[in-house]
Design a protein around this motif. Sequence first.
Motif, PDB file in Angstrom:
ATOM      1  N   GLY A 195      14.369  66.168   1.442  1.00 46.13           N
ATOM      2  CA  GLY A 195      14.374  67.623   1.387  1.00 46.13           C
ATOM      3  C   GLY A 195      15.416  68.301   2.240  1.00 46.13           C
ATOM      4  O   GLY A 195      15.547  69.527   2.212  1.00 46.13           O
ATOM      5  N   GLY A 196      16.148  67.521   3.026  1.00 43.18           N
ATOM      6  CA  GLY A 196      17.197  68.123   3.843  1.00 43.18           C
ATOM      7  C   GLY A 196      18.362  68.591   2.988  1.00 43.18           C
ATOM      8  O   GLY A 196      18.427  68.333   1.793  1.00 43.18           O
ATOM      9  N   GLY A 197      19.291  69.296   3.634  1.00 43.03           N
ATOM     10  CA  GLY A 197      20.463  69.777   2.915  1.00 43.03           C
ATOM     11  C   GLY A 197      21.179  70.854   3.679  1.00 43.03           C
ATOM     12  O   GLY A 197      20.938  71.063   4.875  1.00 43.03           O
ATOM     13  N   LEU A 198      22.074  71.531   2.967  1.00 47.42           N
ATOM     14  CA  LEU A 198      22.872  72.612   3.544  1.00 47.42           C
ATOM     15  C   LEU A 198      22.311  73.943   3.057  1.00 47.42           C
ATOM     16  O   LEU A 198      22.098  74.138   1.853  1.00 47.42           O
ATOM     17  CB  LEU A 198      24.328  72.459   3.118  1.00 47.42           C
ATOM     18  CG  LEU A 198      25.276  73.602   3.496  1.00 47.42           C
ATOM     19  CD1 LEU A 198      25.393  73.719   5.008  1.00 47.42           C
ATOM     20  CD2 LEU A 198      26.647  73.375   2.851  1.00 47.42           C
ATOM     21  N   VAL A 199      22.075  74.852   3.986  1.00 46.57           N
ATOM     22  CA  VAL A 199      21.515  76.158   3.642  1.00 46.57           C
ATOM     23  C   VAL A 199      22.150  77.217   4.539  1.00 46.57           C
ATOM     24  O   VAL A 199      22.558  76.911   5.678  1.00 46.57           O
ATOM     25  CB  VAL A 199      19.974  76.144   3.797  1.00 46.57           C
ATOM     26  CG1 VAL A 199      19.575  75.914   5.248  1.00 46.57           C
ATOM     27  CG2 VAL A 199      19.341  77.402   3.245  1.00 46.57           C
ATOM     28  N   GLN A 200      22.241  78.424   4.036  1.00 45.18           N
ATOM     29  CA  GLN A 200      22.771  79.519   4.842  1.00 45.18           C
ATOM     30  C   GLN A 200      21.719  80.034   5.808  1.00 45.18           C
ATOM     31  O   GLN A 200      20.510  79.905   5.564  1.00 45.18           O
ATOM     32  CB  GLN A 200      23.245  80.654   3.940  1.00 45.18           C
ATOM     33  CG  GLN A 200      24.520  80.348   3.173  1.00 45.18           C
ATOM     34  CD  GLN A 200      25.047  81.557   2.438  1.00 45.18           C
ATOM     35  OE1 GLN A 200      24.292  82.450   2.054  1.00 45.18           O
ATOM     36  NE2 GLN A 200      26.363  81.607   2.250  1.00 45.18           N
ATOM     37  N   ALA A 201      22.185  80.623   6.874  1.00 46.38           N
ATOM     38  CA  ALA A 201      21.269  81.219   7.846  1.00 46.38           C
ATOM     39  C   ALA A 201      20.357  82.218   7.138  1.00 46.38           C
ATOM     40  O   ALA A 201      20.799  82.985   6.276  1.00 46.38           O
ATOM     41  CB  ALA A 201      22.049  81.903   8.948  1.00 46.38           C
ATOM     42  N   GLY A 202      19.087  82.179   7.492  1.00 48.30           N
ATOM     43  CA  GLY A 202      18.093  83.024   6.854  1.00 48.30           C
ATOM     44  C   GLY A 202      17.398  82.367   5.680  1.00 48.30           C
ATOM     45  O   GLY A 202      16.391  82.893   5.180  1.00 48.30           O
ATOM     46  N   GLY A 203      17.917  81.238   5.247  1.00 42.29           N
ATOM     47  CA  GLY A 203      17.343  80.540   4.105  1.00 42.29           C
ATOM     48  C   GLY A 203      16.172  79.655   4.486  1.00 42.29           C
ATOM     49  O   GLY A 203      15.711  79.647   5.633  1.00 42.29           O
ATOM     50  N   SER A 204      15.696  78.905   3.499  1.00 42.37           N
ATOM     51  CA  SER A 204      14.516  78.057   3.670  1.00 42.37           C
ATOM     52  C   SER A 204      14.758  76.663   3.124  1.00 42.37           C
ATOM     53  O   SER A 204      15.567  76.469   2.209  1.00 42.37           O
ATOM     54  CB  SER A 204      13.314  78.665   2.936  1.00 42.37           C
ATOM     55  OG  SER A 204      12.996  79.937   3.446  1.00 42.37           O
ATOM     56  N   LEU A 205      14.056  75.718   3.690  1.00 38.55           N
ATOM     57  CA  LEU A 205      14.007  74.351   3.193  1.00 38.55           C
ATOM     58  C   LEU A 205      12.597  73.820   3.404  1.00 38.55           C
ATOM     59  O   LEU A 205      11.895  74.245   4.328  1.00 38.55           O
ATOM     60  CB  LEU A 205      14.995  73.447   3.932  1.00 38.55           C
ATOM     61  CG  LEU A 205      16.478  73.542   3.589  1.00 38.55           C
ATOM     62  CD1 LEU A 205      17.283  72.670   4.554  1.00 38.55           C
ATOM     63  CD2 LEU A 205      16.750  73.132   2.159  1.00 38.55           C
ATOM     64  N   ARG A 206      12.228  72.877   2.572  1.00 37.65           N
ATOM     65  CA  ARG A 206      10.942  72.193   2.731  1.00 37.65           C
ATOM     66  C   ARG A 206      11.196  70.697   2.832  1.00 37.65           C
ATOM     67  O   ARG A 206      11.696  70.083   1.879  1.00 37.65           O
ATOM     68  CB  ARG A 206      10.016  72.484   1.558  1.00 37.65           C
ATOM     69  CG  ARG A 206       8.598  71.963   1.762  1.00 37.65           C
ATOM     70  CD  ARG A 206       7.843  71.965   0.461  1.00 37.65           C
ATOM     71  NE  ARG A 206       6.407  71.787   0.630  1.00 37.65           N
ATOM     72  CZ  ARG A 206       5.603  71.313  -0.317  1.00 37.65           C
ATOM     73  NH1 ARG A 206       6.101  70.971  -1.484  1.00 37.65           N
ATOM     74  NH2 ARG A 206       4.296  71.208  -0.084  1.00 37.65           N
ATOM     75  N   LEU A 207      10.863  70.147   3.964  1.00 38.15           N
ATOM     76  CA  LEU A 207      11.000  68.715   4.173  1.00 38.15           C
ATOM     77  C   LEU A 207       9.704  68.004   3.819  1.00 38.15           C
ATOM     78  O   LEU A 207       8.612  68.545   4.028  1.00 38.15           O
ATOM     79  CB  LEU A 207      11.351  68.411   5.619  1.00 38.15           C
ATOM     80  CG  LEU A 207      12.580  69.112   6.204  1.00 38.15           C
ATOM     81  CD1 LEU A 207      12.833  68.620   7.627  1.00 38.15           C
ATOM     82  CD2 LEU A 207      13.797  68.915   5.338  1.00 38.15           C
ATOM     83  N   SER A 208       9.840  66.794   3.305  1.00 36.84           N
ATOM     84  CA  SER A 208       8.687  65.961   2.994  1.00 36.84           C
ATOM     85  C   SER A 208       8.836  64.628   3.705  1.00 36.84           C
ATOM     86  O   SER A 208       9.951  64.154   3.931  1.00 36.84           O
ATOM     87  CB  SER A 208       8.581  65.711   1.490  1.00 36.84           C
ATOM     88  OG  SER A 208       8.425  66.912   0.776  1.00 36.84           O
ATOM     89  N   CYS A 209       7.710  64.038   4.038  1.00 40.09           N
ATOM     90  CA  CYS A 209       7.691  62.713   4.650  1.00 40.09           C
ATOM     91  C   CYS A 209       6.590  61.913   3.972  1.00 40.09           C
ATOM     92  O   CYS A 209       5.405  62.198   4.174  1.00 40.09           O
ATOM     93  CB  CYS A 209       7.445  62.816   6.144  1.00 40.09           C
ATOM     94  SG  CYS A 209       7.199  61.221   6.961  1.00 40.09           S
ATOM     95  N   ALA A 210       6.995  60.958   3.174  1.00 36.06           N
ATOM     96  CA  ALA A 210       6.049  60.131   2.443  1.00 36.06           C
ATOM     97  C   ALA A 210       5.825  58.826   3.194  1.00 36.06           C
ATOM     98  O   ALA A 210       6.783  58.130   3.542  1.00 36.06           O
ATOM     99  CB  ALA A 210       6.575  59.849   1.047  1.00 36.06           C
ATOM    100  N   ALA A 211       4.566  58.510   3.421  1.00 37.45           N
ATOM    101  CA  ALA A 211       4.207  57.297   4.151  1.00 37.45           C
ATOM    102  C   ALA A 211       3.697  56.243   3.184  1.00 37.45           C
ATOM    103  O   ALA A 211       3.026  56.557   2.197  1.00 37.45           O
ATOM    104  CB  ALA A 211       3.147  57.607   5.196  1.00 37.45           C
ATOM    105  N   SER A 212       4.000  54.998   3.486  1.00 36.52           N
ATOM    106  CA  SER A 212       3.507  53.890   2.678  1.00 36.52           C
ATOM    107  C   SER A 212       3.193  52.714   3.585  1.00 36.52           C
ATOM    108  O   SER A 212       3.650  52.647   4.724  1.00 36.52           O
ATOM    109  CB  SER A 212       4.530  53.483   1.621  1.00 36.52           C
ATOM    110  OG  SER A 212       5.733  53.068   2.237  1.00 36.52           O
TER     111      SER A 212
END
Length: 123
Positions: free
Chosen positions: A8-25
């Motif tokens: 879910g990481g990436g490049l975003v402008q200030a003020g923007g949003s991102l959603r990170l996920s962490c899948a466990a196995s």
Amino acid sequence: QVQLVESGGGLVQAGGSLRLSCAASGRTFSSYPMGWFRQAPDKGREFVAVIELGDGTYYADSVKGRFTISRDNAKNTVYLQMNSLKPEDTAVYFCAVQIRSGTYSDRRSYDYWGQGTQVTVSS
């Protein structure tokens, strides 16, 4: 074999949003606290947020009110919703699980770690 995989990481402008996920196995982590840390270039790994067994949450002051941690136990996944992002949020973000008891904000208290996902916030 226990594995944590962030996405879910990436490049975003200030003020923007991102959603990170962490899948466990490899193991069910619904009974343990799971946290997010981040590491900026030339800086140490710092605590961001943690979610407890009872879904209690704690945040670093720097992200409080902007980030939200949550978990889906059925999917063995933890999330980090990041809003109102700032350039100073730029870092590699890691998820981790705490099997032994310890201080939530201390990275040494965590037993398993993912490889990290890059978040870059441009001004």
